[in-house]
Design a protein around this motif. Structure first.
Motif, PDB file in Angstrom:
ATOM      1  N   THR A  80       0.610  -1.239  -0.005  1.00  0.00           N
ATOM      2  CA  THR A  80      -0.128  -0.498   0.005  1.00  0.00           C
ATOM      3  C   THR A  80       0.508   0.985  -0.486  1.00  0.00           C
ATOM      4  N   THR A  81       1.916   0.940   0.975  1.00  0.00           N
ATOM      5  CA  THR A  81       2.883   2.290   0.945  1.00  0.00           C
ATOM      6  C   THR A  81       3.506   2.037  -0.558  1.00  0.00           C
ATOM      7  N   LEU A  82       4.417   1.744  -1.235  1.00  0.00           N
ATOM      8  CA  LEU A  82       3.925   1.729  -2.831  1.00  0.00           C
ATOM      9  C   LEU A  82       3.324   2.068  -3.691  1.00  0.00           C
ATOM     10  N   ALA A  83       1.505   1.448  -3.800  1.00  0.00           N
ATOM     11  CA  ALA A  83       1.038   1.872  -4.407  1.00  0.00           C
ATOM     12  C   ALA A  83       0.426   3.685  -4.048  1.00  0.00           C
ATOM     13  N   TYR A  84       0.708   4.394  -3.386  1.00  0.00           N
ATOM     14  CA  TYR A  84       0.377   5.743  -2.127  1.00  0.00           C
ATOM     15  C   TYR A  84       1.672   6.355  -2.942  1.00  0.00           C
ATOM     16  N   HIS A  85       2.191   5.937  -3.351  1.00  0.00           N
ATOM     17  CA  HIS A  85       4.010   7.909  -3.544  1.00  0.00           C
ATOM     18  C   HIS A  85       4.173   6.844  -4.970  1.00  0.00           C
ATOM     19  N   LEU A  86       3.529   5.366  -5.597  1.00  0.00           N
ATOM     20  CA  LEU A  86       4.059   5.118  -7.161  1.00  0.00           C
ATOM     21  C   LEU A  86       3.116   6.652  -7.411  1.00  0.00           C
ATOM     22  N   ALA A  87       1.810   6.462  -6.970  1.00  0.00           N
ATOM     23  CA  ALA A  87       0.100   7.127  -7.395  1.00  0.00           C
ATOM     24  C   ALA A  87       0.571   9.083  -7.300  1.00  0.00           C
ATOM     25  N   HIS A  88       1.891   9.148  -6.418  1.00  0.00           N
ATOM     26  CA  HIS A  88       1.338  10.497  -6.554  1.00  0.00           C
ATOM     27  C   HIS A  88       3.327  10.897  -7.451  1.00  0.00           C
ATOM     28  N   MET A  89       4.202  10.103  -7.329  1.00  0.00           N
ATOM     29  CA  MET A  89       4.809  10.281  -7.915  1.00  0.00           C
ATOM     30  C   MET A  89       4.769  10.264  -9.726  1.00  0.00           C
ATOM     31  N   PHE A  90       3.407   9.640  -9.956  1.00  0.00           N
ATOM     32  CA  PHE A  90       3.131   9.640 -11.784  1.00  0.00           C
ATOM     33  C   PHE A  90       2.757  11.246 -12.115  1.00  0.00           C
ATOM     34  N   HIS A  91       1.853  11.493 -10.717  1.00  0.00           N
ATOM     35  CA  HIS A  91       1.396  12.325 -10.540  1.00  0.00           C
ATOM     36  C   HIS A  91       2.206  13.366 -10.279  1.00  0.00           C
ATOM     37  N   ARG A  92       3.399  13.984 -10.212  1.00  0.00           N
ATOM     38  CA  ARG A  92       4.891  14.737  -9.785  1.00  0.00           C
ATOM     39  C   ARG A  92       5.122  14.363 -11.425  1.00  0.00           C
ATOM     40  N   LEU A  93       5.020  13.467 -12.118  1.00  0.00           N
ATOM     41  CA  LEU A  93       5.296  13.593 -13.746  1.00  0.00           C
ATOM     42  C   LEU A  93       4.947  13.331 -14.450  1.00  0.00           C
ATOM     43  N   GLY A  94       3.397  14.634 -14.618  1.00  0.00           N
ATOM     44  CA  GLY A  94       2.732  15.130 -15.256  1.00  0.00           C
ATOM     45  C   GLY A  94       1.677  14.242 -15.312  1.00  0.00           C
ATOM     46  N   LEU A  95       0.695  12.672 -14.983  1.00  0.00           N
ATOM     47  CA  LEU A  95       0.165  12.117 -15.338  1.00  0.00           C
ATOM     48  C   LEU A  95      -1.117  12.317 -14.408  1.00  0.00           C
ATOM     49  N   ARG A  96      -2.493  12.258 -15.251  1.00  0.00           N
ATOM     50  CA  ARG A  96      -3.798  11.902 -14.403  1.00  0.00           C
ATOM     51  C   ARG A  96      -3.297  10.600 -13.772  1.00  0.00           C
ATOM     52  N   VAL A  97      -4.157  10.640 -12.782  1.00  0.00           N
ATOM     53  CA  VAL A  97      -3.889   9.358 -12.357  1.00  0.00           C
ATOM     54  C   VAL A  97      -5.438   8.767 -11.162  1.00  0.00           C
ATOM     55  N   LEU A  98      -5.504   7.943 -10.775  1.00  0.00           N
ATOM     56  CA  LEU A  98      -6.859   7.507 -10.488  1.00  0.00           C
ATOM     57  C   LEU A  98      -6.282   6.655  -9.257  1.00  0.00           C
ATOM     58  N   ALA A  99      -6.047   6.407  -7.876  1.00  0.00           N
ATOM     59  CA  ALA A  99      -5.459   4.775  -7.612  1.00  0.00           C
ATOM     60  C   ALA A  99      -6.831   4.055  -6.604  1.00  0.00           C
ATOM     61  N   VAL A 100      -7.170   3.557  -6.542  1.00  0.00           N
ATOM     62  CA  VAL A 100      -8.399   2.803  -6.342  1.00  0.00           C
ATOM     63  C   VAL A 100      -8.150   1.901  -5.146  1.00  0.00           C
ATOM     64  N   ASP A 101      -8.903   1.857  -4.261  1.00  0.00           N
ATOM     65  CA  ASP A 101      -8.556   0.783  -3.406  1.00  0.00           C
ATOM     66  C   ASP A 101      -9.230  -0.243  -3.163  1.00  0.00           C
ATOM     67  N   LEU A 102      -8.976  -1.709  -3.614  1.00  0.00           N
ATOM     68  CA  LEU A 102      -9.975  -2.625  -3.463  1.00  0.00           C
ATOM     69  C   LEU A 102      -9.482  -3.843  -3.232  1.00  0.00           C
ATOM     70  N   ASP A 103      -8.627  -2.985  -1.338  1.00  0.00           N
ATOM     71  CA  ASP A 103      -8.780  -3.495  -0.411  1.00  0.00           C
ATOM     72  C   ASP A 103      -9.518  -3.788   1.006  1.00  0.00           C
ATOM     73  N   PRO A 104     -10.197  -4.312   1.277  1.00  0.00           N
ATOM     74  CA  PRO A 104     -11.002  -4.476   2.373  1.00  0.00           C
ATOM     75  C   PRO A 104     -10.888  -3.638   3.622  1.00  0.00           C
ATOM     76  N   GLN A 105      -9.811  -3.998   3.807  1.00  0.00           N
ATOM     77  CA  GLN A 105      -8.829  -3.399   5.067  1.00  0.00           C
ATOM     78  C   GLN A 105      -8.904  -1.944   4.352  1.00  0.00           C
ATOM     79  N   ALA A 106      -9.118  -1.465   3.453  1.00  0.00           N
ATOM     80  CA  ALA A 106      -9.409  -0.001   3.117  1.00  0.00           C
ATOM     81  C   ALA A 106      -7.929   0.249   3.647  1.00  0.00           C
ATOM     82  N   ASN A 107      -6.432  -0.123   3.799  1.00  0.00           N
ATOM     83  CA  ASN A 107      -5.140   0.697   4.282  1.00  0.00           C
ATOM     84  C   ASN A 107      -4.962   1.845   2.764  1.00  0.00           C
ATOM     85  N   LEU A 108      -5.136   2.014   1.748  1.00  0.00           N
ATOM     86  CA  LEU A 108      -4.719   3.360   1.249  1.00  0.00           C
ATOM     87  C   LEU A 108      -5.325   3.825   1.359  1.00  0.00           C
ATOM     88  N   THR A 109      -6.941   4.050   1.373  1.00  0.00           N
ATOM     89  CA  THR A 109      -7.996   4.939   2.008  1.00  0.00           C
ATOM     90  C   THR A 109      -7.174   5.860   3.248  1.00  0.00           C
TER      91      THR A 109
END
Length: 350
Positions: free
Chosen positions: A16-45
């Motif tokens: 989840t830490t990797l997903a969170y930071h990759l989403a932000h880094m892709f955004h920093r690189l100029g991409l439009r990013v959608l992060a999706v939390d399909l873990d029932p523990q909702a850790n990314l959220t």
């Protein structure tokens, strides 16, 4: 738009830490990013939103009232609304009253969104499990259930015009993850160099191939023309080694021993290569050092570790650590995008 699921059958590897930071880094690189939390523990959220926002999103205010925080709940933060999680989107199917519901993602910043998770998603597991064998006979109700995640993510990603979708899933091979991974174009595997991660890969590879084969051979041929259905590509992008608490240039012997076995296990179990490759590092995208000392600061500041400032408590030599973190995640993001481009051009990882 390309969807990437981050998955390992072994928990606690920093997925989840990797997903969170990759989403932000892709955004920093100029991409439009959608992060999706399909873990029932909702850790990314929970990493993306304040607890008061999550309470508002999940539509429960009683605990806030008890804590004397009712006013903040009533006025809200402006970016979340109750009933806008992935669990809300599948609720009509779960309750037998319709197809997928309309939900909107939560904006985290311009061109970066979160399709939030919920603990209620756990209720969907049994429904998905029971409908899976019915899809083989072309049962449309079962197919709608099994493709619910794919169609929800596709709709939301289209609405925000996302360039890349990152999907965070739990560490198991259950029905929720099967539906989530079938919906993904590619799979990125974070792992630790230990027995448990290697065992997780050994389980994961054959299971993905079975799911892909069943879907393509038994379900897609019975799919009605025009129905939006995933292809179950699940192309392995490679793996990211999440390093334990020690210096990268001086791994302990136990760590080194497991690290040497990773290419062979990945080649055999995930790629199904015969004979297996024993020392091919082509699918090792990166090794990320342990940034555990930065995580509490990042959590309090509600921002990625590589964006921490002195005002966030990242003082003195810690700023050099932050800069190193930024470089590693930037290089990782570029490497992942290069592999995605290879998939789009050839159908396989370059």
């Amino acid at each position: 738009m390309t969807s990437i699921a981050l998955f390992n059958n072994k928990g606690g590897v920093g997925k989840t830490t990797l997903a969170y930071h990759l989403a932000h880094m892709f955004h920093r690189l100029g991409l439009r990013v959608l992060a999706v939390d399909l873990d029932p523990q909702a850790n990314l959220t929970s990493m993306c939103l304040e607890q008061t926002e999550i309470e508002e999103l999940w539509g429960s205010s009683f605990e806030l009232t008890e804590q004397g925080m009712a006013q903040q709940y009533l006025f809200g933060t402006g970016r979340v609304r109750p009933g806008q999680t992935i669990a809300d989107a599948v609720r009509p199917i779960l309750e037998g009253v319709g197809d997928i519901g309309e939900v909107k993602p939560t904006p985290l910043m311009p061109d970066l969104w979160l399709l939030a998770g919920s603990l209620d998603l756990t209720r969907f597991e049994d429904k998905l499990s029971g409908e899976w064998p019915k899809t083989f006979a072309g049962d449309m109700a079962a197919i709608r259930t099994t493709t619910a995640f794919y169609r929800i993510v596709r709709r939301v990603a289209s609405h925000v015009e996302a360039d890349v979708v990152l999907i965070d899933v739990g560490p198991n091979l259950g029905a929720i993850n099967r539906a989530a991974l079938i919906a993904a174009d590619a799979v990125l595997m974070p792992l630790a160099a230990d027995l448990f991660s290697l065992r997780g890969m050994s389980n994961l590879g054959p299971t993905l191939r079975t799911w892909r084969g069943n879907w393509r051979d038994l379900v897609l041929p019975r799919m009605p023309d025009g129905f939006p259905a995933p292809r179950a590509n699940m192309t392995p992008l490679g793996y990211v080694v999440m390093q334990p608490e020690m210096r990268l240039d001086r791994p302990v012997k136990a760590y080194e021993r497991w690290l040497e076995r990773v290419p062979r296990v990945f080649s055999t179990a995930v790629l199904d290569q015969q004979p297996p490759s024993r020392d091919d590092q082509a699918y090792r995208i990166a090794t990320l050092r342990n940034y555990r000392s930065l995580m509490p600061l990042a959590h309090d500041a509600r921002k990625p570790m590589f964006d921490l400032k002195p005002a966030d408590g990242a003082l003195g030599s810690t700023q050099q650590y932050v800069r190193t973190c930024y470089k590693e995640f930037r290089d990782l993001a570029h490497a992942v995008l290069d592999r995605v481009e290879g998939i789009q051009e050839t159908g396989t990882v370059a």
